[in-house]
Design an enzyme around this catalytic site. Structure first.
Site, short mmCIF file in Angstrom:
data_model
loop_
_atom_site.label_atom_id
_atom_site.label_comp_id
_atom_site.label_asym_id
_atom_site.label_seq_id
_atom_site.Cartn_x
_atom_site.Cartn_y
_atom_site.Cartn_z
N LYS A 114 -16.14 5.99 76.37
CA LYS A 114 -15.16 5.23 76.66
C LYS A 114 -14.64 4.81 77.79
O LYS A 114 -13.73 5.99 77.76
CB LYS A 114 -14.84 5.04 74.71
N TRP A 562 -12.87 -3.04 65.65
CA TRP A 562 -13.78 -3.35 66.59
C TRP A 562 -13.55 -4.82 66.45
O TRP A 562 -14.59 -5.81 66.35
CB TRP A 562 -14.52 -2.80 65.56
N ASP A 600 -15.68 4.54 55.82
CA ASP A 600 -16.15 5.05 57.40
C ASP A 600 -15.13 4.93 58.43
O ASP A 600 -14.82 3.70 57.83
CB ASP A 600 -17.22 4.86 57.75
N HIS A 643 -15.87 9.27 57.52
CA HIS A 643 -16.99 10.15 58.81
C HIS A 643 -16.59 9.04 59.82
O HIS A 643 -15.70 8.19 59.65
CB HIS A 643 -18.47 8.91 58.12
N GLU A 667 -20.25 13.60 63.48
CA GLU A 667 -21.04 13.69 64.51
C GLU A 667 -20.87 14.77 65.12
O GLU A 667 -19.46 15.13 66.15
CB GLU A 667 -20.94 12.58 66.12
N HIS A 696 -29.15 10.00 67.44
CA HIS A 696 -29.40 8.87 68.67
C HIS A 696 -30.72 8.99 69.47
O HIS A 696 -30.27 8.15 70.48
CB HIS A 696 -28.56 9.57 69.86
N1 GLN Z 1 -22.28 3.68 57.23
C1 GLN Z 1 -23.19 3.55 58.39
C2 GLN Z 1 -23.60 3.91 58.95
O1 GLN Z 1 -24.56 4.78 58.53
C3 GLN Z 1 -22.15 4.49 59.70
C4 GLN Z 1 -22.56 4.44 61.19
C5 GLN Z 1 -21.39 4.22 61.91
O2 GLN Z 1 -20.30 5.83 62.03
N2 GLN Z 1 -21.16 4.06 63.36
O3 GLN Z 1 -24.69 2.67 59.27
ZN ZN Z 2 -21.22 7.62 62.82
#
Ligand code: GLN
Ligand code: ZN
Length: 762
Positions: A114, A562, A600, A643, A667, A696
């Site tokens: 970023k 966002w 999230d 998350h 992650e 990814h």
């Molecule tokens: N719950 C979302 C997904 O699984 C989380 C996406 C994210 O963390 N960018 O797509």
């Molecule tokens: Zn994610």
């Protein structure tokens, strides 16, 4: 007074560059065709800027992928593995940006990060000990001459040596100071080259100056510039900063042999104070960044002019500028024919910002029509924006009490309650939420949106999809299931579309990285939830299985980060409004039998202030409570997950623990699980699911690989606290690789579980 911008978007107003570049990647067009599109974009933008009356027109702000990568390449900083591919210059460049797989070899892309506190990503250039730094191309000069041919004098823009040295990844033993002398020499050659071509001004960007600067950094910066400025000749140097103020270096910065200094008065909270208390040299030019380069709201002329007047008392040569490159805003309002004019009047995208600069200049100079320009701007700001205020929402936000920020009972008791209510096995397996967004899934949404199918058909398709994926997850053997998020185009837009207070654009794309663009929604007014947003999907999924299905929500901080935020109320207040809306959704899910809810906060880390000294006071002190506000109302037996993408939160671990979720997944596989040590050291309380494989990449990880990762996790985290899951959502993956990977994940967990059975305590 004159006007300037720091840079302009480059993807093309209809994303022409994106589409052409993707065609080039697919080998459907030649390099010449791609270059022609790029040239067209540059030309039309220069002409438009010239026509708008802009005094300082940037050049070399164009890039096929990323400016920092361009800068590195122009100084010959290209890792050997890419050079060895022996591709064309452009393809070598693209190989660094996106990796290369073909007859000439197989190399991964450079890392991507970023760019400061924006949603733009830059490529992290790498330097090897034996990389000979030198001026390797004449890109800046070429673009300058290209504009000159059109009769347009431009100000070439380059990212400065300090910022480049700070952002480089050092692959060998050498560090920044080892490379500095050669790099300064190469920059010096560039300045000489531009000087000889008759360039009048060069803009050297040093955004790294807005961080907290240690004494050593300050000295390093000053050394670099004392040396560099010896090369400048006749050309005038503008040292440009943005994304904050330069409080640590300002007094010494203005003493350097620079011709202009660019400061950000939008995000730079102390910029005005700095100029007023230390003064500004009478022979230098101050480029005052007062037109917000990051947000899409119209400028309030009265406020801007007030600051300009104040500055004019200290400054001889004043230039009104954007606060940062306009790269971070969309191109033009004109195209948005779905937005009613009374809404549109309140926005300024890049083109409209050019107009604002011209108008402010006219008003400042008191030219003929300036009074009416000023008046219509005053009128705009004197009225309430239509449908922006909702007294009920404001009342509710004001009535938030301290108790609402704290979930009861405390984590320990909840662990016991949830063990009883959920009865999950040790090392439970789950996914992060989304399953592959196949062509059919996207088509179903598009068909519904365009009216080609009705609501029943739309829902029926998604329900079939959910049913199939619940069954698939059961077959794979996952413990906690998800519905798959087939109804979502994007994790923020989906909620924005259903909440009151949001506006959407059709074409307002902003570059995120390379050819990837995003279209952030706009928070127009007070936010509230008119109806449940996810309950139908989640309960439908739950009915299909005896396993628990996680409810899936996006958290308030991510929704805000966002979106384009409001400027008339604080970001904190907007976030609390969103938090209350999501809180209602959480409680609705719970009331409808959903016992595990994931909220999230993918982007929480992203907007951490640049200065560490601001982390808590300017951000975490409200962002973390905003998250707590969302979930504090649920029963002890309901399990709250969160998350986060990226595990770059080593230095804010206490704050993450303070979100008071029951489980956090994040992650981790790409960052080599470094975070685990930090979790251990900080005695992290929340249960954790560090991603065990990278989503990814299309690669299917082997069982052995995943097992090894799980063992690394178990080395640092008590087994009772560990969840097993991928890194992130699976929406960008294909079905086949997803199923194969998840099967391996379940089997790896199975084997680890059995190998450890004896050692597990109650
Ligand atoms: N719950 C979302 C997904 O699984 C989380 C996406 C994210 O963390 N960018 O797509
Ligand atoms: Zn994610």
């Amino acid at each position: 007074m004159q006007t300037s911008i720091i840079g302009y978007p480059r993807i093309g107003h209809s994303r022409q560059l994106k589409f052409q570049t993707e065609k080039y990647f697919r080998q459907e067009i030649t390099e010449d065709e791609l270059q022609a599109t790029a040239k067209e974009i540059r030309h039309s933008q220069w002409q438009q800027q010239a026509k708008s009356g802009l005094d300082f027109i940037p050049s070399n702000d164009f890039s096929f992928y990323d400016l920092l990568l361009d800068t590195a390449v122009s100084f010959n900083i290209v890792p050997r593995r890419y050079q060895d591919l022996a591709l064309s210059e452009l393809d070598t460049y693209f190989a660094q940006a996106r990796g290369y797989q073909g007859d000439k070899g197989d190399v991964k892309a450079l890392a991507m990060k970023k760019w400061f506190n924006t949603n733009y990503h830059y490529m992290v250039p790498e330097i090897e000990d034996d990389t000979p730094i030198k001026l390797a191309n004449s890109q800046a000069l070429d673009y300058y001459l290209e504009a000159k041919q059109l009769g347009i004098e431009t100000k070439p823009v380059i990212i400065g040596p300090f910022t480049l040295l700070k952002k480089l990844r050092y692959q060998g033993k050498k560090t920044a100071s080892d490379f500095a002398p050669d790099l300064v020499h190469a920059y010096g050659q560039l300045l000489e080259q531009l000087d000889q071509a008759g360039v009048q001004w060069v803009q050297v960007d040093e955004p790294d100056l807005v961080y907290d600067l240690e004494a050593a950094d300050q000295a390093f910066f000053l050394d670099i510039y004392q040396d560099l400025l010896k090369y400048k000749g006749q050309v005038k140097i503008l040292l440009q900063t943005y994304f904050g103020d330069v409080r640590d270096i300002y007094p010494r910065l203005i003493e350097l042999d620079l011709d202009g200094v660019g400061l950000d008065f939008v995000e730079g909270r102390k910029s005005l104070e700095l100029v007023q208390s230390y003064g500004f040299p009478s022979d230098k030019w101050l480029f005052a960044g007062l037109i917000n380069g990051k947000n899409i709201w119209a400028n309030h002329y009265q406020e801007t002019l007030a600051i300009l007047q104040e500055l004019a008392t200290d400054v001889n040569h004043l230039v009104l500028s954007s606060s940062c490159s306009l790269l971070h805003v969309p191109y033009r309002l004109e195209a948005e024919d779905q937005l009613p004019p009374q809404y549109k009047a309140h926005f300024a995208f890049a083109e409209e910002k050019l107009k604002e600069l011209a108008e402010l200049k006219a008003i400042f100079k008191e030219t003929d029509n300036s009074q009416s320009l000023y008046q219509s701007n005053q009128d705009l700001f004197s009225q309430d924006r239509p449908d922006a205020k909702d007294p009920a929402v404001q009342k509710r936000t004001q009535a938030i009490t301290q108790e609402l920020f704290t979930r009861q009972p405390a984590l320990k008791e909840r662990v016991t309650a949830q063990r009883a209510s959920l009865n999950l096995p040790l090392l439970p397996t789950t996914t992060i939420g989304s399953f592959p967004q196949t062509r059919d899934v996207k088509k179903n949404r598009a068909d519904y949106k365009k009216g080609r199918i009705d609501q029943d058909q739309y829902i029926a398709f998604n329900q079939e999809q959910i049913k199939a994926y619940i069954k698939l997850q059961e077959e794979i053997g996952l413990d906690v299931l998800v519905h798959g998020e087939f109804e979502r185009n994007d994790m923020v837009e989906y909620f924005g579309e259903q909440l009151n207070g949001y506006l959407f654009t059709q074409y307002a794309w902003v570059q995120s990285y390379g050819t990837r663009c995003v279209k952030p929604p706009i928070i127009w007014g007070d936010v509230s939830r008119p109806h449940a947003m996810t309950v139908e999907w989640s309960t439908y999924a739950q009915k299909q299985t005896n396993h628990f299905v996680k409810g899936m929500l996006t958290g308030p901080v991510t929704i805000l980060n966002w979106s384009f935020p409001r400027e008339d109320i604080s970001i904190k207040e907007s976030t609390y409004q969103i938090a209350l809306a999501i809180r209602d959704e959480v409680l609705d899910l719970e009331a409808n039998g959903i016992q595990i809810i994931q909220i999230d906060e993918a982007a929480l880390r992203e907007k951490l202030p640049l200065r560490q000294s601001d982390w808590y006071s300017q951000y975490l002190d409200w962002a973390i409570p905003a998250f707590r506000l969302v979930h504090s109302g649920v029963q002890a037996s309901t399990q709250i997950h969160t998350h986060m993408c990226y595990s770059e939160f080593t230095d804010i671990i206490p704050a993450i623990d303070n979100m008071d979720a029951d489980v956090i997944t994040f992650e981790a596989s790409r960052s080599k699980l470094e975070i685990l040590d930090a979790l251990k050291e900080n005695n992290f309380q929340t249960q954790v699911g560090p991603g065990v494989y990278d989503i990814h990449s299309p690669r299917v990880p082997s069982v052995e690989e995943i097992k090894a990762t799980i063992y690394k996790i178990l080395d640092k985290v008590a087994i009772e606290k560990v969840w097993i899951n991928p890194d992130c959502g699976l929406k960008t993956r294909h079905v086949e690789e997803t199923v194969a990977s998840l099967k391996h994940l379940v089997q790896a967990r199975e084997e680890v579980y059995h190998e450890n059975q004896g050692t597990i305590q109650g």
